[in-house]
Design a protein around this motif. Sequence first.
Motif, short mmCIF file in Angstrom:
data_model
loop_
_atom_site.label_atom_id
_atom_site.label_comp_id
_atom_site.label_asym_id
_atom_site.label_seq_id
_atom_site.Cartn_x
_atom_site.Cartn_y
_atom_site.Cartn_z
N LEU A 32 -7.05 1.48 -11.34
CA LEU A 32 -6.08 0.62 -10.66
C LEU A 32 -6.87 -0.27 -9.72
CD1 LEU A 32 -3.23 3.08 -9.54
CD2 LEU A 32 -3.26 1.63 -11.57
N ARG A 33 -6.42 -1.52 -9.59
CA ARG A 33 -7.09 -2.43 -8.66
C ARG A 33 -6.03 -3.10 -7.79
NH1 ARG A 33 -10.22 -3.05 -13.37
NH2 ARG A 33 -12.39 -2.44 -13.08
N ASP A 34 -5.97 -2.67 -6.54
CA ASP A 34 -5.03 -3.24 -5.58
C ASP A 34 -3.61 -3.21 -6.12
OD1 ASP A 34 -4.52 -4.33 -3.08
OD2 ASP A 34 -4.61 -6.38 -3.83
N ALA A 35 -3.20 -2.04 -6.67
CA ALA A 35 -1.91 -1.91 -7.34
C ALA A 35 -0.77 -1.80 -6.33
CB ALA A 35 -1.91 -0.69 -8.25
N PRO A 36 0.36 -2.43 -6.61
CA PRO A 36 1.54 -2.27 -5.74
C PRO A 36 2.23 -0.95 -6.04
CG PRO A 36 2.08 -3.67 -7.59
CD PRO A 36 0.62 -3.37 -7.72
N PRO A 37 2.99 -0.42 -5.09
CA PRO A 37 3.70 0.84 -5.34
C PRO A 37 4.87 0.61 -6.29
CG PRO A 37 4.31 -0.04 -3.20
CD PRO A 37 3.20 -0.92 -3.72
N ILE A 38 5.13 1.60 -7.13
CA ILE A 38 6.29 1.55 -8.02
C ILE A 38 7.56 1.63 -7.18
CG2 ILE A 38 7.55 2.89 -9.75
CD1 ILE A 38 4.87 3.51 -11.03
N LEU A 39 8.53 0.81 -7.48
CA LEU A 39 9.80 0.66 -6.77
C LEU A 39 9.62 0.08 -5.37
CD1 LEU A 39 11.86 3.86 -7.73
CD2 LEU A 39 11.50 1.76 -9.04
N ARG B 92 -4.53 11.04 -9.50
CA ARG B 92 -4.78 10.09 -8.41
C ARG B 92 -4.04 8.77 -8.65
NH1 ARG B 92 -8.83 12.59 -5.47
NH2 ARG B 92 -9.93 14.21 -6.66
N VAL B 93 -3.96 8.36 -9.90
CA VAL B 93 -3.20 7.15 -10.23
C VAL B 93 -1.72 7.35 -9.91
CG1 VAL B 93 -2.37 5.72 -12.13
CG2 VAL B 93 -4.81 6.26 -11.96
N VAL B 94 -1.15 8.45 -10.38
CA VAL B 94 0.27 8.72 -10.16
C VAL B 94 0.56 8.84 -8.67
CG1 VAL B 94 2.12 10.38 -10.51
CG2 VAL B 94 0.60 9.79 -12.42
N ARG B 95 -0.26 9.59 -7.96
CA ARG B 95 -0.06 9.74 -6.52
C ARG B 95 -0.07 8.37 -5.83
NH1 ARG B 95 1.80 14.70 -5.82
NH2 ARG B 95 0.31 16.41 -5.87
N GLY B 96 -1.05 7.55 -6.19
CA GLY B 96 -1.17 6.25 -5.55
C GLY B 96 0.01 5.34 -5.82
N LEU B 97 0.56 5.41 -7.03
CA LEU B 97 1.68 4.55 -7.37
C LEU B 97 3.00 5.01 -6.75
CD1 LEU B 97 0.88 3.93 -11.14
CD2 LEU B 97 0.62 2.30 -9.26
N LEU B 98 3.08 6.28 -6.40
CA LEU B 98 4.33 6.83 -5.85
C LEU B 98 4.33 6.95 -4.33
CD1 LEU B 98 5.11 9.74 -8.38
CD2 LEU B 98 5.95 7.39 -8.41
N ASP B 99 3.18 6.75 -3.68
CA ASP B 99 3.14 7.04 -2.24
C ASP B 99 3.67 5.90 -1.38
OD1 ASP B 99 1.11 5.14 -2.05
OD2 ASP B 99 -0.47 6.56 -1.58
N GLY B 100 4.00 4.77 -1.98
CA GLY B 100 4.65 3.69 -1.24
C GLY B 100 3.72 2.73 -0.54
N ARG B 101 2.43 3.01 -0.53
CA ARG B 101 1.50 2.13 0.16
C ARG B 101 0.94 1.08 -0.80
NH1 ARG B 101 -2.39 6.60 2.72
NH2 ARG B 101 -2.08 7.39 0.60
#
Length: 296
Positions: free
Chosen positions: A155-162, A134-143
């Motif tokens: 994760l707390r209100d994390a920005p997307p990677i890239l 769920r962490v990986v999905r959330g960081l890669l989905d762009g939202r």
Amino acid sequence: MPDYRHDLLFGVFLSPAVADMQRTLENVRLAESAGLDLVGMQDHPYHPGFADTPTLLTQIALATRTLTVFPDVASLPLRGPVTLASWAATLAEISGGRVALGLGSGAHQGGIAALGGPSWTPGQQVQALDEAVRVVRGLLDGRPGHTVEGEFYRLRDAPPILGRRVEVPLWLGGYRPRTLNLIGCLADGWIPSSAYMGPGEMAAATPLVDEAATAAGRDPAAVRRLYNIDGVFTSGASGGFLHGPPKVWAEQLAELALDLGVSGFVLASGRPGDIELFAREVVPAVREEVDRGRST
């Protein structure tokens, strides 16, 4: 059990051993020139003779033009999902998308503990893997603003990677029913090894993945089935699973594709002769047999 009619992928499973590094890189070049698709590499950071797997995979991806690389599988307790997501996203960006993220809950508890990693029970391993996905999905989905409130990862209100969506397939290793359920619910792929799960055991486990996917509202075909395989090429008659001439190998692998929906085969061998024989004789014969089976 159905054939999900995925495109077939073939690859090699190579060692990060420091003593074999030159041969490993030569085998990478052989795999690409022979037309294979994948390079997988085991990840055991606690092994004193092993180099760093993500670093080697980055080198391999940048030194090739067609191969997709993946850790087979990354050690979650020592790598962590944020680090792995960042690595995979960055490599996808600079390689033209030629990376998948193989992830496991962590074997070899003694080695993990020696490097200060956690000592998880089997139940905790599954829970941590669930949260990590769920962490990986959330960081890669762009939202923006992704939050995971887990027992092991948060994760707390994390920005997307890239800063945008990054497409990286997430392939999970696992054998126990709870892990198979998780794979069916969340993963893009399942990658067991024949050394630990033979074809008969895989046939028994496959419905558990399918049932979990269906229960989660997913098409079971959303989970690609890959298989780390090892065997022995011989000139005589078959001596069991992947113990015989290339024709026997091709028949057995085509049967797995048509009967169990396996669409990726990753040969665990560092021997150039095996890689060449696999690519030259087994791979085209499997493709031909599966095409014939699908047409009828």
